[in-house]
Design a protein around this motif. Structure first.
Motif, PDB file in Angstrom:
ATOM      1  N   SER A 139      32.086  -7.248  -4.343  1.00  0.00           N
ATOM      2  CA  SER A 139      32.251  -8.549  -3.674  1.00  0.00           C
ATOM      3  C   SER A 139      33.161  -9.473  -4.473  1.00  0.00           C
ATOM      4  O   SER A 139      32.934 -10.684  -4.549  1.00  0.00           O
TER       5      SER A 139
ATOM      6  N   SER B 241      32.466 -13.577  -4.269  1.00  0.00           N
ATOM      7  CA  SER B 241      32.197 -13.699  -2.842  1.00  0.00           C
ATOM      8  C   SER B 241      31.506 -15.013  -2.524  1.00  0.00           C
ATOM      9  O   SER B 241      30.679 -15.501  -3.286  1.00  0.00           O
TER      10      SER B 241
ATOM     11  N   ARG C 131      29.344 -15.267  -0.446  1.00  0.00           N
ATOM     12  CA  ARG C 131      27.963 -14.933  -0.131  1.00  0.00           C
ATOM     13  C   ARG C 131      27.082 -14.915  -1.368  1.00  0.00           C
ATOM     14  O   ARG C 131      25.916 -14.529  -1.307  1.00  0.00           O
ATOM     15  N   SER C 132      27.614 -15.350  -2.501  1.00  0.00           N
ATOM     16  CA  SER C 132      26.860 -15.275  -3.742  1.00  0.00           C
ATOM     17  C   SER C 132      25.497 -15.940  -3.634  1.00  0.00           C
ATOM     18  O   SER C 132      24.516 -15.449  -4.156  1.00  0.00           O
TER      19      SER C 132
ATOM     20  N   SER D 227      29.504 -19.312  -7.217  1.00  0.00           N
ATOM     21  CA  SER D 227      30.779 -18.880  -6.634  1.00  0.00           C
ATOM     22  C   SER D 227      31.895 -19.589  -7.394  1.00  0.00           C
ATOM     23  O   SER D 227      31.919 -20.813  -7.466  1.00  0.00           O
TER      24      SER D 227
ATOM     25  N   LYS E 237      26.183  -9.226 -11.420  1.00  0.00           N
ATOM     26  CA  LYS E 237      25.665  -9.657 -10.123  1.00  0.00           C
ATOM     27  C   LYS E 237      24.156  -9.439 -10.118  1.00  0.00           C
ATOM     28  O   LYS E 237      23.687  -8.302 -10.183  1.00  0.00           O
TER      29      LYS E 237
END
Length: 327
Positions: free
Chosen positions: A30, A69, A71-72, A107, A122
């Motif tokens: 990501s 990303s 979407r973190s 992010s 992550k």
């Protein structure tokens, strides 16, 4: 699909495919890069994914901008430990220079102005939900690793980065626990990620209580009364802190005990212990109740979980660096 652990280097790719191959690798984590031209691109990466799904990725690259990303905050949180080189952190509409030892989270964009090295981690949402870190209210930020707990945290991440090519997924289980605890402590101590309407005193108290619970998870008498006595507050105050964080004391205690049981169910060090022995080690006194609670939290029985995770521990043969992208 990427292997659980492997490595990649652009030297293993034709020059015209280097940017595409590099971007493909980053996309699996990501991440993205602003590179368009592969001329002069030098980049390499080593990675390993823990049993709980924590991704550890060490990058060495020529100048470029890396982005996490958006979407973190939904499926997890990115950490970026700066290891070497001139770089800037772009987050929240501002740019700041980052130094070796600084840890960015959330992010963010990392702008490498020279050849640079970065260690990216992550952490899945599930690993932090049980520590009352709310990703929905967590801003982007940077932890300066110059002193106190952040210094210890940066040192730990740096050690993992140095030894990433020697670690086995099984060896990452205790690292997962320590990483989650240090991350939660550093974030909550900055007033981020938990109890958004609470005072700094309330956040600090909740963090101390959570640390006390971690230290005494296996004790049969662990409860709001004993915690309140140890911290010099009333049981009612303890209950209120957890309610403000979105769950009861009992729910939090159960989830933490379940997490410790889950880790031991698949750790080779505890393979000789029965499921009942493991659940009793962590404060459960009824194996049927434990099995029901485990299924409720993880979607399968402890026995089935243990069997499934053991099957996944079979080593996967690794091919040349260029093949890692197709796995």
């Amino acid at each position: 699909m990427l292997a659980t652990s492997s490595h990649f280097t652009t030297e293993g790719c034709p020059e015209k495919r280097r940017v595409t191959a590099w971007k493909d690798l980053l996309a699996h984590f990501s991440l993205s890069s602003d590179l368009e031209d592969g001329a002069g691109l030098r980049a390499s990466a080593r990675w390993i994914v823990s049993p709980q799904g924590v991704s550890f990725l060490r990058i060495s690259a020529s100048p470029q901008e890396l982005s996490g990303s958006s979407r973190s905050g939904v499926d997890g949180i990115w950490l970026g430990l700066h290891l070497e080189g001139r770089a800037r952190l772009r987050a929240n509409g501002a740019e700041t220079p980052i130094a070796p030892g600084d840890i960015a989270y959330g992010s963010f964009d990392i702008c490498g102005d020279s050849d640079f090295r970065q260690f990216l981690v992550k952490v899945p949402r599930a690993a932090l939900d049980t520590r009352l870190v709310s990703l929905s209210t967590l801003p982007n930020g940077c932890i300066s690793g110059t002193g106190g707990c952040p210094y210890v945290f940066a040192g730990m991440l740096g050690s993992i980065a140095q030894t990433i090519d020697k670690l086995e997924p099984e060896e990452l289980r205790p690292i997962e626990v320590a990483l989650t605890e240090l991350l939660a402590t550093c974030i909550l101590s900055q007033g981020s990620g938990g109890l958004p309407s609470a005072t700094s005193t309330q956040r600090a108290m909740l963090n101390r209580i959570c640390q006390l619970i971690e230290a005494r998870l296996g004790a049969e008498d662990l409860g709001p009364d004993s915690v309140a006595e140890a911290e010099g507050v009333s049981p009612r105050y303890v209950h209120k802190l957890f309610e403000n964080a979105g769950q009861s004391f009992a729910q939090y205690l159960r989830s933490r005990r379940l997490e410790r049981c889950r880790a031991e169910l698949v750790h080779r060090l505890y393979a000789h212990l029965s499921i009942t022995e493991i659940c009793f080690r962590w404060g459960f006194n009824d194996s049927s109740h434990f099995s029901h609670a485990f299924r409720e939290q993880y979607g399968m029985s402890p026995r089935d979980y243990r069997k499934a995770m053991r099957a996944r521990q079979e080593p996967e043969p690794l091919g040349p660096p260029g093949e890692a992208l197709s796995r």
